[in-house]
Design an enzyme around this catalytic site. Structure first.
Site, PDB file in Angstrom:
ATOM      1  N   PRO A   2      28.806  -6.909 -23.443  1.00  0.00           N
ATOM      2  CA  PRO A   2      29.536  -6.647 -22.311  1.00  0.00           C
ATOM      3  C   PRO A   2      29.161  -5.225 -21.602  1.00  0.00           C
ATOM      4  O   PRO A   2      28.854  -4.171 -22.453  1.00  0.00           O
ATOM      5  CB  PRO A   2      30.926  -6.710 -22.902  1.00  0.00           C
ATOM      6  CG  PRO A   2      30.838  -7.172 -24.137  1.00  0.00           C
ATOM      7  CD  PRO A   2      29.130  -6.979 -24.686  1.00  0.00           C
ATOM      8  N   PHE A   3      29.504  -5.223 -20.320  1.00  0.00           N
ATOM      9  CA  PHE A   3      29.114  -3.897 -19.666  1.00  0.00           C
ATOM     10  C   PHE A   3      30.384  -3.775 -18.583  1.00  0.00           C
ATOM     11  O   PHE A   3      30.388  -4.632 -17.714  1.00  0.00           O
ATOM     12  CB  PHE A   3      27.916  -4.087 -18.737  1.00  0.00           C
ATOM     13  CG  PHE A   3      27.653  -2.835 -18.008  1.00  0.00           C
ATOM     14  CD1 PHE A   3      26.984  -1.612 -18.608  1.00  0.00           C
ATOM     15  CD2 PHE A   3      27.699  -3.043 -16.329  1.00  0.00           C
ATOM     16  CE1 PHE A   3      26.918  -0.489 -17.898  1.00  0.00           C
ATOM     17  CE2 PHE A   3      27.387  -1.856 -15.703  1.00  0.00           C
ATOM     18  CZ  PHE A   3      26.961  -0.627 -16.437  1.00  0.00           C
TER      19      PHE A   3
END
Length: 93
Positions: A2-3
């Site tokens: 996840p970013f």
């Protein structure tokens, strides 16, 4: 992996940004059941002249002396919402 990207008006302390990174990372880790070490967070800061609210630069909308006691910018007052009541328009005419 996840970013998360956070864009905000500049003016927060390094400590506040570090806390934001830690808390956002923990929330994403929990919500997605992924190790916190896999979470990436990027903070992008813009100046008050580069952030617009309702067609007005934040630097103008917040007005002079609007910084809070904590040292950060205060949120601007929102302009009044237009009324759907036609009698309200007649009352101002």
């Amino acid at each position: 992996m996840p970013f998360v990207q956070v864009t905000m008006v500049s003016g927060r302390t390094a400590e506040q940004k570090h806390a934001l990174i830690a808390e956002v990372s923990a929330a994403v880790s929990s919500a997605l059941d992924t190790p916190v070490e896999r979470v990436r967070v990027a903070i992008y800061e813009v100046s008050a002249d580069e952030w617009g609210i309702g067609g007005v630069p934040y630097a103008v909308a917040r007005g002079p002396g609007a910084a809070s006691a904590a040292g950060g910018p205060s949120p601007p007052s929102a302009p009044p919402a237009p009324s759907d009541d036609p009698s309200a328009e007649e009352a101002t005419s």
